[in-house]
Design an enzyme around this catalytic site. Structure first.
Site, PDB file in Angstrom:
ATOM      1  N   GLY A 164       0.804  -1.221   0.000  1.00 20.88           N
ATOM      2  CA  GLY A 164       0.000   0.000   0.000  1.00 20.88           C
ATOM      3  C   GLY A 164       0.836   1.269   0.000  1.00 20.88           C
ATOM      4  O   GLY A 164       0.387   2.311   0.453  1.00 20.88           O
ATOM      5  N   ARG A 291      -3.245 -12.760  -5.817  1.00 22.17           N
ATOM      6  CA  ARG A 291      -4.708 -12.717  -5.668  1.00 22.17           C
ATOM      7  C   ARG A 291      -5.313 -12.119  -6.931  1.00 22.17           C
ATOM      8  O   ARG A 291      -4.591 -11.683  -7.827  1.00 22.17           O
ATOM      9  CB  ARG A 291      -5.061 -11.828  -4.487  1.00 22.17           C
ATOM     10  CG  ARG A 291      -4.455 -10.434  -4.677  1.00 22.17           C
ATOM     11  CD  ARG A 291      -4.944  -9.416  -3.685  1.00 22.17           C
ATOM     12  NE  ARG A 291      -4.056  -8.270  -3.630  1.00 22.17           N
ATOM     13  CZ  ARG A 291      -4.031  -7.265  -4.488  1.00 22.17           C
ATOM     14  NH1 ARG A 291      -4.867  -7.236  -5.508  1.00 22.17           N
ATOM     15  NH2 ARG A 291      -3.180  -6.263  -4.364  1.00 22.17           N
TER      16      ARG A 291
HETATM   17  P1  ADP Z   1       3.470  -1.433  -2.477  1.00 23.65           P
HETATM   18  O1  ADP Z   1       3.477  -2.912  -2.238  1.00 23.65           O
HETATM   19  O2  ADP Z   1       3.623  -0.648  -1.208  1.00 23.65           O
HETATM   20  O3  ADP Z   1       2.333  -0.988  -3.340  1.00 23.65           O
HETATM   21  P2  ADP Z   1       5.331  -1.430  -4.772  1.00 23.65           P
HETATM   22  O4  ADP Z   1       6.671  -2.045  -4.719  1.00 23.65           O
HETATM   23  O5  ADP Z   1       4.276  -2.154  -5.548  1.00 23.65           O
HETATM   24  O6  ADP Z   1       4.837  -1.108  -3.261  1.00 23.65           O
HETATM   25  O7  ADP Z   1       5.444   0.050  -5.341  1.00 23.65           O
HETATM   26  C1  ADP Z   1       4.326   0.879  -5.413  1.00 23.65           C
HETATM   27  C2  ADP Z   1       4.584   2.061  -6.323  1.00 23.65           C
HETATM   28  O8  ADP Z   1       5.748   2.797  -5.872  1.00 23.65           O
HETATM   29  C3  ADP Z   1       4.903   1.697  -7.762  1.00 23.65           C
HETATM   30  O9  ADP Z   1       3.732   1.496  -8.550  1.00 23.65           O
HETATM   31  C4  ADP Z   1       5.672   2.942  -8.189  1.00 23.65           C
HETATM   32  O10 ADP Z   1       4.747   3.995  -8.441  1.00 23.65           O
HETATM   33  C5  ADP Z   1       6.485   3.299  -6.965  1.00 23.65           C
HETATM   34  N1  ADP Z   1       7.823   2.638  -6.988  1.00 23.65           N
HETATM   35  C6  ADP Z   1       8.181   1.489  -6.364  1.00 23.65           C
HETATM   36  N2  ADP Z   1       9.473   1.155  -6.622  1.00 23.65           N
HETATM   37  C7  ADP Z   1       9.957   2.120  -7.428  1.00 23.65           C
HETATM   38  C8  ADP Z   1      11.240   2.370  -8.062  1.00 23.65           C
HETATM   39  N3  ADP Z   1      12.296   1.533  -7.917  1.00 23.65           N
HETATM   40  N4  ADP Z   1      11.360   3.485  -8.833  1.00 23.65           N
HETATM   41  C9  ADP Z   1      10.312   4.327  -9.002  1.00 23.65           C
HETATM   42  N5  ADP Z   1       9.108   4.169  -8.440  1.00 23.65           N
HETATM   43  C10 ADP Z   1       8.911   3.096  -7.658  1.00 23.65           C
END
Ligand code: ADP
Length: 447
Positions: A164, A291
């Protein structure tokens, strides 16, 4: 096949699962909190059980109450929907220990993907491209400096247990690193009870592209193309489309096969989504969701499949009903997430719906639990409707979406519909030229 399935969720996703059950001749059991006694999922299910007071902790997240509801009603399987207990490996284990079936992957696969460092290591080993970053957790600020200097700034410090968008901090330059590191750690400790973090290269202008995969748990898996979910506010998706305006058929086939092969190799069962950032024609794995996703209907529209039916089939031990060669994309689909929120602050706007009219017509699907007179409780997620359109190409999908949004009536509360109307007038949206930061920048001038 199961005779009876309990749906451990509420709102539109509970309806989505009940609809699949009805079409398959399976009886459905709704569970609800006292705040949801009048909810549509309770009305639509064959049976319902009250599992506690409004607080999610004491109802939709209460494992003993949900297991008891299964025992009382004789449900043999549980569909978790998304959110709530859907990625809780402990829940999956308890479900199995009670001789019930969890409609989803194994507890081991949920654990493997829930820990982001293990997920990344696993994907790397399986040949999936990942964001450059630290090898495992980064325990000290000295190590954080060493890793970041080697990678080059900007970097992002992320919680191993993250979700999140919490426990994530960007360091644009070396001067930001000390603060980013300590804030990410303390946020993660507060949110997840675990302060382990890792560091990744921060990509500056990526798109969010995710691949839908589906496995039979016995070494066979397929992919169902991609979804583009780059339009995000505070890491929450706002509008999603399939296919992505940025991905061609050759790229889709290549990354799709990489993902399908990876989940086949670990005997993954059921629906899953492998999320990537996509920049300069390269994919970078960020996480896998084990999921069904909120935005699954755009994939269903374009690939002509029923993903919930497929989840139920595979969980009951039947084979998947399609092979890769049969899965070809057809046309274009877009989903708008409509929230009960007041713009421009996106302030939650619960309350009574005085009038509701769902749009319809060719290529329009409305997944919503609203009805005339329904009172939206203040305790849960603000998603009230997903409006999904399907048309032969992107331009006609946009025209259809505008038309459908115009037909929709939700009176009595504020919704995010005006935001969607405004987005569908923007040249960058019409041309498909947007990245994950586009919406936040655009919102700075929106009022
Ligand atoms: P969560 O599980 O908290 O949703 P994610 O790893 O899926 O975390 O990342 C969520 C969002 O954060 C991504 O969709 C992107 O917008 C941003 N993000 C995550 N990692 C990176 C990265 N290495 N560089 C740029 N943006 C990132």
């Amino acid at each position: 096949m199961f005779n009876k399935i309990l749906i451990a969720n509420r709102g539109e996703i509970a309806l989505r699962v009940i609809r699949a059950c009805k079409e398959m001749g399976i009886r459905s059991v709704a569970v609800h909190s006292t705040a949801d006694a009048d909810a549509m999922h309770v009305r639509m299910a064959d049976e319902s059980v009250c599992i506690g007071p409004p607080s999610s902790m004491q109802s939709y997240l209460s494992i003993p109450n949900i297991i008891s509801a299964c025992e009382i009603t004789g449900a043999e399987a549980i569909h978790p929907g998304y959110g709530f207990l859907s990625e809780n490996a402990n829940f999956v284990q308890i479900v199995q220990d009670h001789g019930l079936t969890f409609i989803g992957p194994t507890a081991d696969h949920i654990n493997m993907m829930g820990d982001k460092i293990t997920a990344k290591d696993t994907m790397k080993r399986l040949g999936v491209p990942c964001v450059p970053g630290s090898l495992g957790g980064v325990a000290t600020i000295e190590e954080a400096h060493a890793v970041s200097a080697e990678m080059g700034f900007p970097v992002i410090v992320k919680a191993t247990a993250g979700g999140g968008g919490r426990g994530m901090k960007v360091a644009k330059t070396v001067d930001d690193l000390d603060e980013a590191f300590s804030t990410a750690r303390s946020e993660s400790k507060a949110a997840f009870g675990n302060d382990e973090v890792y560091i990744e290269k921060y990509l500056t202008l990526p798109r969010h592209i995710e691949i839908q995969v589906f496995g039979d748990g016995k070494g066979r898996a397929v992919h169902l193309g991609e979804r583009d979910c780059s339009l995000q506010r505070r890491h929450q998706k706002v509008l999603e489309e399939c296919p992505s305006p940025a991905i061609d058929a050759e790229t889709r086939a290549r990354i799709g096969k990489t993902c399908a092969d990876a989940v086949a190799a670990i005997n993954y069962a059921g629906a899953g989504t492998i999320e990537f950032l996509y920049e300069n024609d390269e994919f970078y794995f960020i996480e896998m969701n084990t999921r069904l996703q909120v935005e699954h209907p755009v994939t269903e529209a374009v690939f002509g499949v029923d993903l919930v039916r497929e989840q139920i089939l595979v969980a009951s031990g039947e084979p998947m009903s399609f092979v890769q060669e049969e899965l070809a994309p057809n046309g274009h689909s877009i989903e708008c997430r409509i929230n009960a929120e007041k713009l421009p602050e996106f302030r939650p706007s619960p309350g009574k719906i005085s009038q509701f009219h769902a749009p319809g017509g060719l290529g329009v699907r409305m997944d919503s639990h609203l009805y005339d007179g329904y009172k939206i409780p203040p305790y849960y997620d603000s998603l009230i409707a997903k409006l999904i359109v399907h048309a032969p190409d992107r331009a006609s999908a946009i025209a259809r979406l505008r038309r459908a949004l115009g037909e929709m009536i939700v009176d009595g509360i504020d919704t995010t519909t005006p935001l969607h109307n405004a987005l569908l007038q923007e040249p960058d949206i019409l041309s498909g030229d947007y990245d994950i930061h586009w919406l936040e920048k655009w919102l700075e001038t929106y009022s």
